[in-house]
Enzyme design. Structure first.
Site, PDB file in Angstrom:
ATOM      1  N   TYR A  27     -17.163  17.859 -14.540  1.00 44.57           N
ATOM      2  CA  TYR A  27     -17.430  16.468 -14.370  1.00 44.57           C
ATOM      3  C   TYR A  27     -18.195  16.317 -13.229  1.00 44.57           C
ATOM      4  CZ  TYR A  27     -16.559  11.796 -13.706  1.00 44.57           C
ATOM      5  OH  TYR A  27     -17.157  10.338 -13.709  1.00 44.57           O
ATOM      6  N   ARG A  74       0.815  -1.220   0.022  1.00 42.90           N
ATOM      7  CA  ARG A  74      -0.192  -0.005   0.057  1.00 42.90           C
ATOM      8  C   ARG A  74       0.853   1.216   0.109  1.00 42.90           C
ATOM      9  NH1 ARG A  74      -2.003   1.871   4.635  1.00 42.90           N
ATOM     10  NH2 ARG A  74      -2.113  -0.230   5.597  1.00 42.90           N
ATOM     11  N   LYS A 108      -9.279   7.487 -19.055  1.00 45.27           N
ATOM     12  CA  LYS A 108      -9.462   8.006 -20.441  1.00 45.27           C
ATOM     13  C   LYS A 108      -8.433   8.124 -21.282  1.00 45.27           C
ATOM     14  CE  LYS A 108     -13.497   8.908 -17.779  1.00 45.27           C
ATOM     15  NZ  LYS A 108     -13.721  10.208 -17.212  1.00 45.27           N
ATOM     16  N   ASP A 114      -8.157  20.238 -13.938  1.00 45.83           N
ATOM     17  CA  ASP A 114      -8.675  18.894 -14.512  1.00 45.83           C
ATOM     18  C   ASP A 114      -8.285  19.164 -16.124  1.00 45.83           C
ATOM     19  OD1 ASP A 114      -9.695  16.680 -15.475  1.00 45.83           O
ATOM     20  OD2 ASP A 114     -11.300  16.544 -13.756  1.00 45.83           O
TER      21      ASP A 114
HETATM   22  C1  LIG Z   1     -14.126  10.654 -15.935  1.00 46.25           C
HETATM   23  C2  LIG Z   1     -13.398  12.080 -15.314  1.00 46.25           C
HETATM   24  C3  LIG Z   1     -13.146  12.082 -14.031  1.00 46.25           C
HETATM   25  C4  LIG Z   1     -13.226  10.991 -13.116  1.00 46.25           C
HETATM   26  O1  LIG Z   1     -12.337   9.930 -13.140  1.00 46.25           O
HETATM   27  P1  LIG Z   1     -12.579   8.395 -13.016  1.00 46.25           P
HETATM   28  O2  LIG Z   1     -11.407   7.808 -13.552  1.00 46.25           O
HETATM   29  O3  LIG Z   1     -13.890   7.852 -13.785  1.00 46.25           O
HETATM   30  O4  LIG Z   1     -12.866   8.317 -11.438  1.00 46.25           O
HETATM   31  C5  LIG Z   1     -12.672  13.295 -13.602  1.00 46.25           C
HETATM   32  N1  LIG Z   1     -12.612  14.521 -14.549  1.00 46.25           N
HETATM   33  C6  LIG Z   1     -12.827  14.204 -15.733  1.00 46.25           C
HETATM   34  C7  LIG Z   1     -12.874  15.405 -16.711  1.00 46.25           C
HETATM   35  C8  LIG Z   1     -13.330  12.866 -16.358  1.00 46.25           C
HETATM   36  O5  LIG Z   1     -13.824  12.990 -17.732  1.00 46.25           O
END
Ligand SMILES: *Cc1c(COP(=O)(O)O)cnc(C)c1O
Length: 377
Positions: free
Chosen positions: A104, A53, A199, A174
């Site tokens: 998001y 961990r 993504k 982000d």
């Molecule tokens: C999908 C997404 C998230 C969250 O990420 P996960 O890997 O699904 O937890 C955060 N910000 C954006 C812009 C996203 O597209």
């Protein structure tokens, strides 16, 4: 270091970083190291790893790669949301948070949940309105920017925000939709960059993982985040880390192709009579075009279109054969989704809005499918 290894371009870094040292008979790639624990010593400080961990060689390789691409210190988490949660965990009771009007959904809900418990003041502003963000940022402890935004594809002027957001505030970007290849927020004054590596970085719709990258001058924040990850345990899976590192190797190629496809499709969709509105920063008439043109290295592969209403959008989606109706984005396969199918999606997102994640298939096949779907919708 030889000259050939200096000032490397990001496409090259994506391929060469996060590998073991070149040694005869050593693996060229970092393999997944499946270990819950490591052989110890009498003084735990002597070992770097300790426990599964705390550290893992596969995470470390991925973190070196993502850190090199963004220009900071990376930490990986079990998901993008776990990474977002770790950042929000830095804020005490009574904090003031600036959040995008459209961002998001998970992040928006998480901020609301914490705000209710911790008496935070939350102010929502459009990321495309630099003056509004800066006005709200004056008394903020944290300014959360997402750019381009999910799902409305608004673009923030990151260099202007990085210059003018007070240093007393943590500026989070982000950058999931942009990837490090299209913008590098730390070089524009951001404190922390967030990626849902689920993504584009993974790129193959087969892993959930999150990453944050901290400005190298903020080793205080990096240290706190690392300690909290150890304690709370929102650590990435070893296999997922391996898959994302593998995905990064082809990020530049995948993005180049997807982006070229998106540019063609966005242009054709704008003149289609059934499409009310197209949001794609690569279009000259798009509200985000000038900023994206000035601040990004490309326009990305996400498009938002608006059809008349929810039934029209759903009928269109049901007729598609190649495009897959699914949430998530950034994979090699073209996917799309009417975002308001989620009852929790923000009411500022139009009912007929469809977010399209353009993949790497042949653009004419993608277009034919869309055109046939639109004709019958
Ligand atoms: C999908 C997404 C998230 C969250 O990420 P996960 O890997 O699904 O937890 C955060 N910000 C954006 C812009 C996203 O597209």
């Amino acid at each position: 270091m030889s000259d050939a290894l200096q000032d490397l371009r990001l496409e090259t870094l994506a391929v060469i970083t996060g590998r073991p040292e070149h040694q005869v008979d050593a693996p060229l790639n970092q393999p997944p190291v499946f270990a819950s624990t490591y052989v110890g010593s009498h003084t735990p400080e002597n070992g770097d790893l300790g426990y599964g961990r705390y550290q893992n060689a596969t995470w470390q390789a991925l973190e070196r790669a993502i850190g090199a691409l963004e220009g900071g210190w990376a930490l990986c988490y079990s998901s993008g949301m776990a990474a977002a949660d770790a950042i929000l965990g830095l804020l005490p009771r009574g904090s003031t948070v600036v959040l995008p009007t459209n961002c998001y959904l998970g992040v928006s809900s998480l901020v609301d949940e914490r705000a209710a418990v911790l008496d935070w003041t939350v102010e929502r502003v459009s990321v495309a309105d630099t003056a509004a963000v800066l006005a709200a940022a004056k008394n903020a402890d944290l300014v959360w920017i997402e750019s381009p935004t999910n799902p409305t594809i608004d673009v923030a002027d990151l260099p202007s925000l990085g210059d003018a957001v007070p240093h007393s505030a943590i500026l989070v970007v982000d950058s999931t939709f942009a990837t490090p290849l299209l913008q590098r927020p730390l070089t524009n004054g951001a404190t922390i960059v967030l990626h849902s590596a689920t993504k584009f970085m993974s790129g193959h719709s087969d892993a959930v993982l999150g990453a944050i990258v901290v400005d190298p001058v903020r080793d205080d924040l990096y240290g706190r985040l690392l300690a909290t990850r150890k304690l709370r345990g929102a650590v990435p899976g070893v296999m997922e880390s391996y898959l994302v590192l593998r995905g990064l190797r082809t990020l530049a190629l995948r993005l180049e192709r997807a982006q070229a496809n998106a540019a063609v499709l966005a242009k054709r969709l704008t003149v289609h009579p059934h499409v009310l509105r197209v949001r794609y920063p690569g279009l000259r008439a798009d509200p985000g075009h000038d900023v994206a043109n000035r601040t990004m290295a490309g326009f990305g592969s996400l498009i938002a279109i608006e059809l008349a209403d929810a039934p029209t959008a759903e009928a269109f989606i049901d007729r598609l054969q190649l495009w897959v109706h699914t949430t998530s984005l950034g994979g090699v396969e073209s996917t799309l989704e009417r975002r308001r199918r989620w009852s929790t999606e923000l009411p500022t997102v139009p009912e007929g809005l469809i977010r399209m994640s353009v993949g790497i298939e042949h653009v004419e096949d993608l277009w034919r499918d869309l055109e046939e779907g639109l004709r019958s919708a």
